[in-house]
Design a protein around this motif. Structure first.
Motif, mmCIF file in Angstrom:
data_model
loop_
_atom_site.group_PDB
_atom_site.id
_atom_site.type_symbol
_atom_site.label_atom_id
_atom_site.label_comp_id
_atom_site.label_asym_id
_atom_site.label_seq_id
_atom_site.Cartn_x
_atom_site.Cartn_y
_atom_site.Cartn_z
ATOM 1 N N LEU A 159 41.178 42.220 28.951
ATOM 2 C CA LEU A 159 39.761 42.323 29.264
ATOM 3 C C LEU A 159 38.848 42.314 27.755
ATOM 4 O O LEU A 159 39.262 43.000 26.964
ATOM 5 C CB LEU A 159 39.130 43.567 29.799
ATOM 6 N N GLU A 160 37.893 41.332 27.929
ATOM 7 C CA GLU A 160 36.798 41.172 26.523
ATOM 8 C C GLU A 160 36.097 42.427 26.544
ATOM 9 O O GLU A 160 35.065 42.401 27.539
ATOM 10 C CB GLU A 160 36.450 39.914 26.539
ATOM 11 N N ARG A 161 36.276 43.261 25.543
ATOM 12 C CA ARG A 161 35.104 44.171 25.267
ATOM 13 C C ARG A 161 34.364 44.361 23.831
ATOM 14 O O ARG A 161 34.232 45.412 23.434
ATOM 15 C CB ARG A 161 35.722 45.810 25.659
ATOM 16 N N ASN A 162 34.876 43.346 23.164
ATOM 17 C CA ASN A 162 34.355 43.155 21.896
ATOM 18 C C ASN A 162 34.620 44.127 20.991
ATOM 19 O O ASN A 162 34.220 44.295 19.880
ATOM 20 C CB ASN A 162 32.653 43.029 21.764
ATOM 21 N N CYS A 205 41.892 42.315 23.056
ATOM 22 C CA CYS A 205 41.588 42.497 24.490
ATOM 23 C C CYS A 205 41.393 44.307 24.256
ATOM 24 O O CYS A 205 41.999 44.844 23.475
ATOM 25 C CB CYS A 205 42.377 42.136 25.468
ATOM 26 N N ASP A 259 34.095 47.524 34.491
ATOM 27 C CA ASP A 259 33.928 46.904 35.777
ATOM 28 C C ASP A 259 33.066 45.443 35.425
ATOM 29 O O ASP A 259 32.884 44.695 36.327
ATOM 30 C CB ASP A 259 33.358 47.693 36.737
ATOM 31 N N SER A 260 32.408 45.537 34.191
ATOM 32 C CA SER A 260 31.770 44.079 33.972
ATOM 33 C C SER A 260 32.372 43.254 32.844
ATOM 34 O O SER A 260 31.660 42.093 32.251
ATOM 35 C CB SER A 260 30.269 44.626 33.321
ATOM 36 N N ALA A 261 33.435 43.814 32.399
ATOM 37 C CA ALA A 261 34.192 43.062 31.379
ATOM 38 C C ALA A 261 34.847 41.692 31.822
ATOM 39 O O ALA A 261 35.366 41.682 32.771
ATOM 40 C CB ALA A 261 35.050 43.900 30.628
ATOM 41 N N GLU A 262 34.599 40.774 31.055
ATOM 42 C CA GLU A 262 35.179 39.457 31.579
ATOM 43 C C GLU A 262 36.680 39.257 30.928
ATOM 44 O O GLU A 262 37.245 40.098 29.919
ATOM 45 C CB GLU A 262 34.587 38.215 30.705
ATOM 46 N N GLU A 263 37.519 38.360 31.447
ATOM 47 C CA GLU A 263 38.972 38.105 31.129
ATOM 48 C C GLU A 263 39.046 37.620 29.761
ATOM 49 O O GLU A 263 38.393 36.905 29.120
ATOM 50 C CB GLU A 263 39.722 37.345 31.955
ATOM 51 N N PHE A 264 40.064 38.321 28.668
ATOM 52 C CA PHE A 264 40.109 37.848 27.410
ATOM 53 C C PHE A 264 41.305 37.061 27.498
ATOM 54 O O PHE A 264 42.480 37.320 27.878
ATOM 55 C CB PHE A 264 40.279 38.988 26.671
ATOM 56 N N ASN A 265 41.403 35.894 26.645
ATOM 57 C CA ASN A 265 42.640 35.152 26.474
ATOM 58 C C ASN A 265 43.421 35.601 25.295
ATOM 59 O O ASN A 265 43.028 35.308 24.195
ATOM 60 C CB ASN A 265 42.205 33.817 26.017
#
Length: 396
Positions: free
Chosen positions: A293-296, A325, A355-361
């Protein structure tokens, strides 16, 4: 996996050879089974001399276990490591020994109550099982056999079905249930055909974030066919030794990460036909599975190498802000992580909820721009008011 040793066949029953040798070792001291190891004498004071003399190992994995943990000792033998661990994990911890040898199990169990009385708590259990099959409780399997002797192929089939049932309904060591798996010079005694399953079982029983700490014998070259066909060298921890590079790869192939050599014997324990055999202690962690997950979040690798690569293929370049990630960030920065001393964590100024994090590559290697960490609207100006005074803690 390409391991030459794994594909070679032995011309005798490895398990029977090992069992016979260690049954004898439980009755009478076998010095040739020992690779000299120093233990903390404070932990040996309450352990009976009979156990100390008839314990065989090549390292001390107990050094890397902490209070309150649940630990499994594979090939627990006479029980010395288990009783050291019983003191280290304390009343809140638990120690489980697994061995295939009745003579050794009887010796380990003989002193359980006595040692528990001295400690003031009872936190050890000893089970009969094969370390490459931590699902099957062999005491339960043997109890069934006593009631249902095998005298036909149908009987054999019924026994195998009962073993499968026991693996499902009365699993010896449940999935994801322990903090640490240790072993002391025992993995090499498992026949080569079962070693892949052995590492898979170690991985299965560990909970996420758990670790394996294994002391064993490795060799610098593949054992010759002559060595492989010598029963005494099998039971003597030589023929089944892992080639040192393949030993590390076995952990990697099973799914472990953060694999590191904690200790390596400088001088070989034995040299046979020009092949060196020595003791190593390796630690490996479980827990890199899961969604990215992408959380910066960012990490900075301190050095000294120009760049390094982890077990998932992430490349960290010295001094650069590398995007990771959420899962990888916590793997790197957890206080118990093998990486924590090598990286600087850079959390985002504003946390992104899970719950609002987008998928991280996680397959990409990317530098994180500072604005991603600070936020696009970050436009502060902060001036040090203590001009000329470097005594302030805010001054570098």
């Amino acid at each position: 996996m390409t391991e030459n040793v794994t594909n070679q066949k032995q011309l005798y029953n490895v398990e029977a050879s090992v069992l016979e040798r260690y049954q004898a070792g439980a009755k009478e001291v076998q010095p040739s089974l020992c690779c000299p190891t120093d233990y903390d004498k404070n932990y040996l004071e309450i352990i009976p001399e009979e156990i100390i003399q008839k314990d065989y190992g090549c390292g001390d994995p107990t050094l890397y276990v902490s209070q309150g943990e649940t630990v499994v000792d594979l090939g627990s033998g006479a029980g010395k490591n288990c009783y050291i661990l019983a003191q280290k994990v304390g009343a809140e911890g638990k120690v489980i020994g697994v061995d295939f040898n009745d003579e050794m199990l009887n010796l380990a169990r003989k002193y359980q109550s006595e040692i528990a009385s001295q400690l003031g708590y009872y936190n050890t259990k000893f089970f009969k099982g094969k370390i490459q099959d931590l699902q099957l409780d062999l005491d339960l399997a043997e109890a069934w056999l006593q009631q249902n002797p095998i005298n036909s192929m149908e009987g054999l089939s019924n026994f195998e079905a009962q073993c499968d049932l026991l693996r499902q309904e009365a699993r010896l060591i449940p999935d994801n249930s322990v903090d640490v798996v240790i072993s002391n010079c025992v993995l090499n005694l498992v026949r080569n055909a079962d070693k892949k399953q052995l590492f898979q079982e170690i991985f299965r029983v560990l909970q996420r974030g758990g670790r394996a700490v294994i002391s064993d014998i490795v060799c610098d070259e593949d054992p010759t066919q002559k060595i492989l066909n010598d029963p005494d060298l099998w039971s003597g921890c030589i023929a089944g030794a892992f080639r040192e590079d393949n030993f590390m790869k076995m952990f990697e192939d099973a799914g472990f990460y953060g694999i590191e050599i904690l200790k390596r014997q400088e001088e070989p324990w034995q040299v046979i036909d020009g092949i060196e055999f020595r003791s190593v202690t390796v630690r490996a962690y479980k827990g890199k599975e899961g969604v990215c997950l992408e959380r910066n979040q960012t990490v900075i690798y301190k050095g000294p190498w120009k760049q390094v690569q982890d077990d998932d293929g992430h490349i960290l370049r010295r001094g650069e802000r590398m995007a990771v990630c959420d899962k990888t960030y916590h793997i790197y920065t957890n206080p118990n992580s093998p990486y924590t001393q090598d990286v600087i964590p850079v959390p985002p100024y504003e946390e992104i909820p899970l719950d609002s994090a987008e998928e991280f590559n996680c397959k990409r290697t990317a530098i994180r721009h500072p604005q991603e960490t600070k936020g696009r609207d970050y436009n502060l100006t902060v001036v040090n008011s203590n001009e000329g005074d470097c005594s302030s803690s805010s001054c570098c």
